[in-house]
Design an enzyme around this catalytic site. Structure first.
Site, PDB file in Angstrom:
ATOM      1  N   ASP A   1      86.023  52.979  63.949  1.00 50.38           N
ATOM      2  CA  ASP A   1      85.181  52.462  65.035  1.00 50.38           C
ATOM      3  C   ASP A   1      86.035  51.939  66.184  1.00 50.38           C
ATOM      4  O   ASP A   1      87.198  51.595  65.992  1.00 50.38           O
ATOM      5  CB  ASP A   1      84.318  51.301  64.515  1.00 50.38           C
ATOM      6  CG  ASP A   1      83.010  51.790  63.942  1.00 50.38           C
ATOM      7  OD1 ASP A   1      82.714  52.984  64.088  1.00 50.38           O
ATOM      8  OD2 ASP A   1      82.290  50.963  63.350  1.00 50.38           O
TER       9      ASP A   1
ATOM     10  N   LYS B   1      83.485  54.350  71.117  1.00 48.60           N
ATOM     11  CA  LYS B   1      83.258  54.681  72.530  1.00 48.60           C
ATOM     12  C   LYS B   1      84.510  54.481  73.367  1.00 48.60           C
ATOM     13  O   LYS B   1      84.438  54.076  74.504  1.00 48.60           O
ATOM     14  CB  LYS B   1      82.166  53.765  73.087  1.00 48.60           C
ATOM     15  CG  LYS B   1      80.824  54.008  72.503  1.00 48.60           C
ATOM     16  CD  LYS B   1      79.836  53.011  73.083  1.00 48.60           C
ATOM     17  CE  LYS B   1      78.693  52.832  72.121  1.00 48.60           C
ATOM     18  NZ  LYS B   1      77.968  51.613  72.313  1.00 48.60           N
TER      19      LYS B   1
ATOM     20  N   MET C   1      76.377  40.764  69.727  1.00 44.56           N
ATOM     21  CA  MET C   1      75.813  41.692  70.715  1.00 44.56           C
ATOM     22  C   MET C   1      74.841  40.979  71.652  1.00 44.56           C
ATOM     23  O   MET C   1      73.805  41.519  72.019  1.00 44.56           O
ATOM     24  CB  MET C   1      75.108  42.869  70.001  1.00 44.56           C
ATOM     25  CG  MET C   1      76.067  43.719  69.195  1.00 44.56           C
ATOM     26  SD  MET C   1      75.257  44.947  68.171  1.00 44.56           S
ATOM     27  CE  MET C   1      74.930  44.034  66.681  1.00 44.56           C
TER      28      MET C   1
HETATM   29  N1  SAH Z   1      80.524  44.447  61.638  1.00 42.68           N
HETATM   30  C1  SAH Z   1      80.983  43.652  62.765  1.00 42.68           C
HETATM   31  C2  SAH Z   1      79.923  43.510  63.829  1.00 42.68           C
HETATM   32  C3  SAH Z   1      79.572  44.836  64.492  1.00 42.68           C
HETATM   33  S1  SAH Z   1      78.421  44.642  65.773  1.00 42.68           S
HETATM   34  C4  SAH Z   1      81.450  42.287  62.260  1.00 42.68           C
HETATM   35  O1  SAH Z   1      81.188  41.946  61.097  1.00 42.68           O
HETATM   36  O2  SAH Z   1      82.091  41.570  63.014  1.00 42.68           O
HETATM   37  C5  SAH Z   1      79.479  44.544  67.191  1.00 42.68           C
HETATM   38  C6  SAH Z   1      79.477  43.144  67.768  1.00 42.68           C
HETATM   39  O3  SAH Z   1      80.303  42.305  67.008  1.00 42.68           O
HETATM   40  C7  SAH Z   1      79.998  43.045  69.187  1.00 42.68           C
HETATM   41  O4  SAH Z   1      79.038  43.388  70.148  1.00 42.68           O
HETATM   42  C8  SAH Z   1      80.354  41.577  69.257  1.00 42.68           C
HETATM   43  O5  SAH Z   1      79.208  40.786  69.416  1.00 42.68           O
HETATM   44  C9  SAH Z   1      80.886  41.341  67.855  1.00 42.68           C
HETATM   45  N2  SAH Z   1      82.351  41.467  67.768  1.00 42.68           N
HETATM   46  C10 SAH Z   1      83.058  42.342  67.060  1.00 42.68           C
HETATM   47  N3  SAH Z   1      84.374  42.083  67.129  1.00 42.68           N
HETATM   48  C11 SAH Z   1      84.499  40.996  67.926  1.00 42.68           C
HETATM   49  C12 SAH Z   1      85.601  40.191  68.356  1.00 42.68           C
HETATM   50  N4  SAH Z   1      86.853  40.477  68.005  1.00 42.68           N
HETATM   51  N5  SAH Z   1      85.326  39.132  69.135  1.00 42.68           N
HETATM   52  C13 SAH Z   1      84.079  38.799  69.490  1.00 42.68           C
HETATM   53  N6  SAH Z   1      83.004  39.517  69.104  1.00 42.68           N
HETATM   54  C14 SAH Z   1      83.213  40.588  68.328  1.00 42.68           C
END
Ligand code: SAH
Length: 267
Positions: free
Chosen positions: A49, A71, A187
């Site tokens: 991803d 993306k 998100m």
């Molecule tokens: N499975 C992931 C979440 C996926 S949804 C998890 O457990 O973290 C994607 C969202 O996760 C992004 O839009 C953002 O809100 C958050 N996200 C993922 N990585 C991030 C990071 N390093 N810092 C802040 N937000 C993050």
């Protein structure tokens, strides 16, 4: 052959191949689990991803095939159907397939749907936890998420409304937060106006809030504000995606807590 019919998903389907859904954590490779590092190192094919950092991929075998399915570079994301087909075809070919997902594979990000579809095809799925971005974001501010003087629980919620219109009911969540639950919103940046408006139904504008972008990575940025200034903070360019939005009294003490993060500032 093991009997997996108890799941109700795979009755009568022969089990061929195996995929590991691996949590890549929030970005800092030091936050990977040992299990994840081992699975990444053994993989012959990795489907990755866009929120997975290069430091995490450094654990892959240099001979492994790495397929970016996010993306990156402003391109459109790979269709989910293609990802599913590629995973199952490679698994059937006997490849050691790792599906690397940001954070934890089962916290948002559709890991559950991928696992269901693989299992329905008879493919064995192993899930390896990762540290979810919400936890990393809160910790990076030096905030104890459930400090008992401020919160007795936490709600992880997505700010992203589904295509079918199913969206979180923010006034209800605000009412829960008012009872001492911290909101950790994934998100949430694009929908920040809706989030703020909905939460103001049951929470005062002075409720502490924070935004953390790129949590755990060197480019991390964070912004402390209040519920009343949350949307303006995003508009004024303080923080963009990917970011976690945190709302709740647990942030009260954040300025008095020691933090090594540069750039923490109050609005
Ligand atoms: N499975 C992931 C979440 C996926 S949804 C998890 O457990 O973290 C994607 C969202 O996760 C992004 O839009 C953002 O809100 C958050 N996200 C993922 N990585 C991030 C990071 N390093 N810092 C802040 N937000 C993050």
């Amino acid at each position: 052959m093991r009997d997996h019919t108890a799941s109700g998903l795979t009755a009568g389907v022969a089990r061929v191949g195996r995929v590991a859904l691996v949590g890549a954590g929030p970005g800092d490779p030091e936050l990977l689990t040992l299990k994840a590092v081992r699975a990444i190192g053994r993989a012959t094919v990795l489907l990755v991803d866009d929120l997975v950092s290069d430091g995490v991929l450094a654990h892959a075998d240099p001979k492994a095939r790495i397929v970016h399915v996010g993306k990156r570079g402003g391109c459109k994301s790979t269709p989910q159907d293609f990802i599913d087909k590629l995973m199952s075809a490679q698994a059937r070919n006997g490849e050691r397939v790792v599906r690397l997902k940001g954070g934890d594979p089962f916290v948002f990000g559709r890991g559950g749907e991928e696992a269901e579809r693989l299992r329905a095809q008879g493919i064995e799925v192993e899930v390896i936890n990762g540290i979810t971005a919400g936890l990393a974001a809160v910790t990076s501010l030096g905030v104890p998420l459930t400090h008992r003087e401020h919160a007795h629980g936490v709600i992880f919620v997505t700010g992203h409304a589904r295509a079918d219109g199913d969206a979180p009911h923010w006034p209800t969540l605000a009412a829960a937060a008012a009872q001492g639950l911290t909101l950790v919103i994934y998100m949430g940046v694009t929908a920040i106006d809706t989030v703020q408006r909905g939460l103001l139904h049951a929470l005062p504008a002075s409720t502490p809030a924070a935004l953390v972008q790129h949590a755990s990575l060197p480019q991390q940025r964070q912004h402390l504000c209040t519920l009343g200034t949350l949307a303006a903070s995003v508009r004024d360019g303080h923080i963009g995606s990917p970011a976690i939005v945190i709302v709740g009294d647990v942030l009260q003490g954040v300025q008095s807590l020691p933090t090594s993060q540069a750039g923490v500032h109050a609005a």
